[in-house]
Design a protein around this motif. Structure first.
Motif, PDB file in Angstrom:
ATOM      1  N   VAL A  96      77.109  36.050  73.354  1.00 14.57           N
ATOM      2  CA  VAL A  96      75.859  36.762  73.628  1.00 14.57           C
ATOM      3  C   VAL A  96      75.110  36.004  74.716  1.00 14.57           C
ATOM      4  N   GLU A  97      74.370  36.764  75.481  1.00 17.83           N
ATOM      5  CA  GLU A  97      73.650  36.182  76.610  1.00 17.83           C
ATOM      6  C   GLU A  97      72.350  36.959  76.816  1.00 17.83           C
ATOM      7  N   LEU A  98      71.295  36.242  77.200  1.00 24.49           N
ATOM      8  CA  LEU A  98      70.045  36.915  77.549  1.00 24.49           C
ATOM      9  C   LEU A  98      70.239  37.685  78.847  1.00 24.49           C
ATOM     10  N   THR A  99      69.619  38.853  78.924  1.00 25.75           N
ATOM     11  CA  THR A  99      69.646  39.626  80.161  1.00 25.75           C
ATOM     12  C   THR A  99      68.548  39.116  81.090  1.00 25.75           C
ATOM     13  N   ALA A 100      68.584  39.568  82.328  1.00 23.88           N
ATOM     14  CA  ALA A 100      67.530  39.220  83.291  1.00 23.88           C
ATOM     15  C   ALA A 100      66.174  39.682  82.762  1.00 23.88           C
ATOM     16  N   LYS A 101      66.166  40.849  82.129  1.00 30.05           N
ATOM     17  CA  LYS A 101      64.922  41.366  81.538  1.00 30.05           C
ATOM     18  C   LYS A 101      64.364  40.379  80.508  1.00 30.05           C
ATOM     19  N   ALA A 102      65.221  39.889  79.637  1.00 31.28           N
ATOM     20  CA  ALA A 102      64.786  38.941  78.605  1.00 31.28           C
ATOM     21  C   ALA A 102      64.255  37.656  79.229  1.00 31.28           C
ATOM     22  N   THR A 155      73.196  40.760  76.097  1.00 36.13           N
ATOM     23  CA  THR A 155      74.499  41.402  76.255  1.00 36.13           C
ATOM     24  C   THR A 155      75.427  40.754  75.248  1.00 36.13           C
ATOM     25  N   ARG A 156      76.450  41.507  74.860  1.00 33.69           N
ATOM     26  CA  ARG A 156      77.400  40.988  73.872  1.00 33.69           C
ATOM     27  C   ARG A 156      78.794  41.421  74.302  1.00 33.69           C
ATOM     28  N   LYS A 157      79.730  40.483  74.266  1.00 32.29           N
ATOM     29  CA  LYS A 157      81.121  40.810  74.605  1.00 32.29           C
ATOM     30  C   LYS A 157      82.045  39.909  73.803  1.00 32.29           C
ATOM     31  N   GLU A 158      83.295  40.326  73.740  1.00 31.05           N
ATOM     32  CA  GLU A 158      84.282  39.506  73.041  1.00 31.05           C
ATOM     33  C   GLU A 158      84.432  38.178  73.759  1.00 31.05           C
ATOM     34  N   ALA A 176      60.738  38.256  64.473  1.00 29.73           N
ATOM     35  CA  ALA A 176      62.112  37.773  64.253  1.00 29.73           C
ATOM     36  C   ALA A 176      62.920  37.824  65.547  1.00 29.73           C
ATOM     37  N   GLU A 177      62.763  38.902  66.319  1.00 31.32           N
ATOM     38  CA  GLU A 177      63.474  39.015  67.591  1.00 31.32           C
ATOM     39  C   GLU A 177      62.976  37.961  68.573  1.00 31.32           C
ATOM     40  N   TRP A 178      61.674  37.712  68.567  1.00 28.04           N
ATOM     41  CA  TRP A 178      61.080  36.684  69.424  1.00 28.04           C
ATOM     42  C   TRP A 178      61.702  35.323  69.130  1.00 28.04           C
ATOM     43  N   VAL A 179      61.862  35.011  67.862  1.00 27.36           N
ATOM     44  CA  VAL A 179      62.451  33.733  67.463  1.00 27.36           C
ATOM     45  C   VAL A 179      63.853  33.590  68.058  1.00 27.36           C
ATOM     46  N   ILE A 180      64.656  34.644  67.955  1.00 29.22           N
ATOM     47  CA  ILE A 180      66.015  34.610  68.501  1.00 29.22           C
ATOM     48  C   ILE A 180      65.966  34.430  70.013  1.00 29.22           C
ATOM     49  N   LEU A 181      65.143  35.238  70.682  1.00 28.68           N
ATOM     50  CA  LEU A 181      65.037  35.148  72.143  1.00 28.68           C
ATOM     51  C   LEU A 181      64.600  33.755  72.577  1.00 28.68           C
ATOM     52  N   ARG A 182      63.607  33.206  71.889  1.00 30.49           N
ATOM     53  CA  ARG A 182      63.070  31.893  72.292  1.00 30.49           C
ATOM     54  C   ARG A 182      64.086  30.795  72.057  1.00 30.49           C
ATOM     55  N   GLU A 183      64.852  30.902  70.981  1.00 31.23           N
ATOM     56  CA  GLU A 183      65.881  29.890  70.710  1.00 31.23           C
ATOM     57  C   GLU A 183      66.993  29.953  71.748  1.00 31.23           C
ATOM     58  N   MET A 184      67.273  31.145  72.249  1.00 24.95           N
ATOM     59  CA  MET A 184      68.336  31.290  73.248  1.00 24.95           C
ATOM     60  C   MET A 184      67.847  30.921  74.652  1.00 24.95           C
ATOM     61  N   TYR A 185      66.582  31.078  74.900  1.00 23.66           N
ATOM     62  CA  TYR A 185      66.019  30.872  76.242  1.00 23.66           C
ATOM     63  C   TYR A 185      66.111  29.400  76.656  1.00 23.66           C
ATOM     64  N   GLY A 186      66.621  29.170  77.853  1.00 20.59           N
ATOM     65  CA  GLY A 186      66.685  27.808  78.368  1.00 20.59           C
ATOM     66  C   GLY A 186      67.884  27.010  77.890  1.00 20.59           C
ATOM     67  N   ASP A 244      73.950  29.440  79.038  1.00 23.23           N
ATOM     68  CA  ASP A 244      73.903  30.838  79.462  1.00 23.23           C
ATOM     69  C   ASP A 244      74.501  31.759  78.411  1.00 23.23           C
ATOM     70  N   THR A 245      75.599  31.347  77.834  1.00 23.68           N
ATOM     71  CA  THR A 245      76.293  32.154  76.835  1.00 23.68           C
ATOM     72  C   THR A 245      76.371  31.363  75.545  1.00 23.68           C
ATOM     73  N   THR A 246      76.134  32.056  74.443  1.00 17.69           N
ATOM     74  CA  THR A 246      76.218  31.424  73.141  1.00 17.69           C
ATOM     75  C   THR A 246      76.863  32.410  72.180  1.00 17.69           C
ATOM     76  N   SER A 247      76.915  32.044  70.924  1.00 23.56           N
ATOM     77  CA  SER A 247      77.498  32.932  69.918  1.00 23.56           C
ATOM     78  C   SER A 247      76.467  33.202  68.826  1.00 23.56           C
ATOM     79  N   PRO A 248      76.623  34.312  68.112  1.00 27.61           N
ATOM     80  CA  PRO A 248      75.726  34.561  66.984  1.00 27.61           C
ATOM     81  C   PRO A 248      75.762  33.422  65.960  1.00 27.61           C
ATOM     82  N   GLY A 249      76.926  32.789  65.790  1.00 26.52           N
ATOM     83  CA  GLY A 249      77.026  31.663  64.856  1.00 26.52           C
ATOM     84  C   GLY A 249      76.152  30.492  65.262  1.00 26.52           C
ATOM     85  N   VAL A 250      76.119  30.201  66.560  1.00 31.37           N
ATOM     86  CA  VAL A 250      75.270  29.108  67.050  1.00 31.37           C
ATOM     87  C   VAL A 250      73.805  29.464  66.850  1.00 31.37           C
ATOM     88  N   VAL A 251      73.451  30.719  67.118  1.00 29.09           N
ATOM     89  CA  VAL A 251      72.069  31.165  66.919  1.00 29.09           C
ATOM     90  C   VAL A 251      71.690  31.054  65.444  1.00 29.09           C
TER      91      VAL A 251
END
Length: 156
Positions: free
Chosen positions: A101-107, A88-91, A43-53, A56-63
């Motif tokens: 939300v944004e993928l980190t360099a590690k991700a 990372t997550r910020k207001e 499940a986490e992989w799915v989220i990461l892969r959808e965000m990757y590429g 840079d910044t998105t929202s949980p709603g878009v995900v």
């Protein structure tokens, strides 16, 4: 005394759904085992892969829209990814009620490695099919998904 007529019941193996589930479950479980060493769930992989590429910044709603998951499910997954240092997550700057939300360099280094595991998993399961058969299988599965408007990304 009346004799009841026995109603015949089809065998499990006569159903296409049985064969699809058998293959799907085994493909998914094998992939989950491959992911274990990375500390990332399917499940986490799915989220990461959808965000990757993407942006840079998105929202949980878009995900949630991208994956077909509920906002609650995405929020829980985001919290786990945050704890693992993969997002990372910020207001939101535009509206404090929303989060960015944004993928980190590690991700960004982990996702391509996990994509390679996904490719290897597919190769292991589907290598008995030639290129044309693989294409036909994808075409037929997409046709079924389109016909039954299946939009939720599988996470298990």
């Amino acid at each position: 005394m009346t004799k009841e007529k026995k109603i015949e019941a089809s065998k499990l193996t006569t159903h296409i759904g049985y064969w699809m589930r058998l293959v799907s479950n085994n493909v998914s479980h094998a992939f989950a085992r491959k992911l274990e060493a990375s500390g990332v769930t399917v499940a986490e992989w799915v989220i990461l892969r959808e965000m990757y590429g993407g942006d840079d910044t998105t929202s949980p709603g878009v995900v949630a829209e991208l994956t077909g998951l509920t906002r609650g499910a995405v929020s829980k997954l985001m919290s786990r990814l945050l704890e693992k240092g993969l997002v990372t997550r910020k207001e939101s700057a535009g509206d404090r009620r929303y989060q960015d939300v944004e993928l980190t360099a590690k991700a960004k280094t982990v996702v391509p490695k996990l994509a390679t595991l996904a490719d290897q998993n597919d190769d292991e399961f589907f290598n008995c099919l030639n290129k044309v058969e693989r294409s036909q299988l994808k075409t037929l599965l997409r046709k079924l998904a389109d016909h039954h408007p299946l939009k939720t990304v599988p996470t298990e």
